[in-house]
Enzyme design. Structure first.
Site, PDB file in Angstrom:
ATOM      1  N   HIS A  91      46.291 -15.278  -7.524  1.00 13.36           N
ATOM      2  CA  HIS A  91      45.670 -14.052  -8.034  1.00 13.36           C
ATOM      3  C   HIS A  91      44.380 -14.327  -8.800  1.00 13.36           C
ATOM      4  O   HIS A  91      43.490 -13.479  -8.832  1.00 13.36           O
ATOM      5  CB  HIS A  91      46.665 -13.258  -8.884  1.00 13.36           C
ATOM      6  CG  HIS A  91      47.739 -12.636  -8.060  1.00 13.36           C
ATOM      7  ND1 HIS A  91      47.578 -11.433  -7.418  1.00 13.36           N
ATOM      8  CD2 HIS A  91      48.987 -13.063  -7.753  1.00 13.36           C
ATOM      9  CE1 HIS A  91      48.666 -11.134  -6.751  1.00 13.36           C
ATOM     10  NE2 HIS A  91      49.553 -12.112  -6.933  1.00 13.36           N
ATOM     11  N   ASN A  93      45.200 -13.477  -2.047  1.00 16.83           N
ATOM     12  CA  ASN A  93      46.089 -13.644  -3.192  1.00 16.83           C
ATOM     13  C   ASN A  93      47.255 -14.570  -2.850  1.00 16.83           C
ATOM     14  O   ASN A  93      47.634 -15.431  -3.644  1.00 16.83           O
ATOM     15  CB  ASN A  93      46.629 -12.297  -3.672  1.00 16.83           C
ATOM     16  CG  ASN A  93      45.636 -11.545  -4.520  1.00 16.83           C
ATOM     17  OD1 ASN A  93      44.761 -12.131  -5.146  1.00 16.83           O
ATOM     18  ND2 ASN A  93      45.756 -10.235  -4.547  1.00 16.83           N
ATOM     19  N   ASP A 128      37.098  -1.067   1.585  1.00 13.75           N
ATOM     20  CA  ASP A 128      38.381  -1.734   1.387  1.00 13.75           C
ATOM     21  C   ASP A 128      38.281  -3.148   1.949  1.00 13.75           C
ATOM     22  O   ASP A 128      37.900  -3.329   3.114  1.00 13.75           O
ATOM     23  CB  ASP A 128      39.498  -0.953   2.089  1.00 13.75           C
ATOM     24  CG  ASP A 128      40.870  -1.473   1.723  1.00 13.75           C
ATOM     25  OD1 ASP A 128      41.241  -1.378   0.536  1.00 13.75           O
ATOM     26  OD2 ASP A 128      41.580  -1.964   2.620  1.00 13.75           O
ATOM     27  N   ASP A 169      41.081 -12.307  -8.088  1.00 13.79           N
ATOM     28  CA  ASP A 169      40.306 -11.626  -9.136  1.00 13.79           C
ATOM     29  C   ASP A 169      38.836 -12.027  -9.066  1.00 13.79           C
ATOM     30  O   ASP A 169      37.939 -11.193  -9.221  1.00 13.79           O
ATOM     31  CB  ASP A 169      40.863 -11.949 -10.524  1.00 13.79           C
ATOM     32  CG  ASP A 169      42.204 -11.277 -10.799  1.00 13.79           C
ATOM     33  OD1 ASP A 169      42.636 -10.421  -9.991  1.00 13.79           O
ATOM     34  OD2 ASP A 169      42.824 -11.627 -11.824  1.00 13.79           O
ATOM     35  N   GLU A 225      41.987  -3.418  -4.097  1.00 13.75           N
ATOM     36  CA  GLU A 225      40.806  -4.039  -3.493  1.00 13.75           C
ATOM     37  C   GLU A 225      39.909  -2.996  -2.840  1.00 13.75           C
ATOM     38  O   GLU A 225      39.174  -3.294  -1.911  1.00 13.75           O
ATOM     39  CB  GLU A 225      41.223  -5.108  -2.488  1.00 13.75           C
ATOM     40  CG  GLU A 225      41.942  -4.605  -1.273  1.00 13.75           C
ATOM     41  CD  GLU A 225      43.445  -4.413  -1.440  1.00 13.75           C
ATOM     42  OE1 GLU A 225      44.087  -4.091  -0.433  1.00 13.75           O
ATOM     43  OE2 GLU A 225      43.992  -4.568  -2.549  1.00 13.75           O
TER      44      GLU A 225
END
Length: 190
Positions: free
Chosen positions: A66, A61, A53, A70, A96
């Site tokens: 975003h 973000n 994680d 990404d 994530e």
């Protein structure tokens, strides 16, 4: 004009692949987890699972957008793919979070892979212009283990180890069981 066979193959690939990261998707991971667990039970082989994680991903973000998030996810997925064997399975588990299934791998071997993954993520210069640094927390679990009798228990124990890594400060690996790998026998009172 593409043949029907190549169209079917492309649809099959799309059905098992996460569109953003190009690693396997959650559904395919769940199917393979059950298959590999049954295989491990039947042939008395080890099976390990690493959950990864990304730490403080929401901040990426929020601060960079975003699109940058990404890009970080794609770069982390590529790093994960380079950190494992071809026979291992890397999947986007959600958001994530990633799952790595390691067939025929006992706990010490899984810890070696987990450390390689953690270091690889730490060394990434991710996002736009390579300006972002990323860390990850990892939870590791392995079968056979007396507390793991189902694929769901393997996943649950890796998840518990992951959350312990988060609670203990992030950018670390925790394992199930939390006890030392090797314990000394109790001394005899004499």
């Amino acid at each position: 004009m593409r043949s029907l066979h190549s169209q079917v193959e492309e649809l099959r690939r799309l059905a098992v692949t996460d569109g953003l990261t190009q690693v396997h998707n959650h559904r395919y991971f769940q199917e393979r987890l059950r298959e590999e667990f049954r295989r491990s039970q039947r042939y008395d082989e080890s099976l390990s699972l690493i959950l990864v994680d990304l730490d403080h991903f929401k901040n990426i973000n929020d601060a960079h957008g975003h699109g940058a998030g990404d890009r970080v996810l794609r770069e982390v997925a590529a790093s994960l793919q380079h950190s494992v064997r071809e026979t291992d399975l890397v999947a986007r588990y959600g958001g994530e979070e990633f799952a790595i299934l390691l067939p025929c791998t006992h706990l010490p071997g899984a810890l070696t892979v987990a450390e390689r993954i953690r270091k690889g993520i730490n060394e990434l210069h991710a996002g736009p212009e390579g300006a972002l640094r990323v860390t990850a927390s990892l939870g590791v679990s392995s079968f056979p283990h007396r507390a793991i009798l189902t694929p769901e228990q393997l996943l649950l124990t890796a998840d518990e180890a992951l959350y312990r890594a988060k609670r203990e400060g992030r950018d670390r690996i925790c394992l199930h069981p939390p006890a030392p790998l090797f314990s000394t026998p109790p001394s005899r009172a004499g």
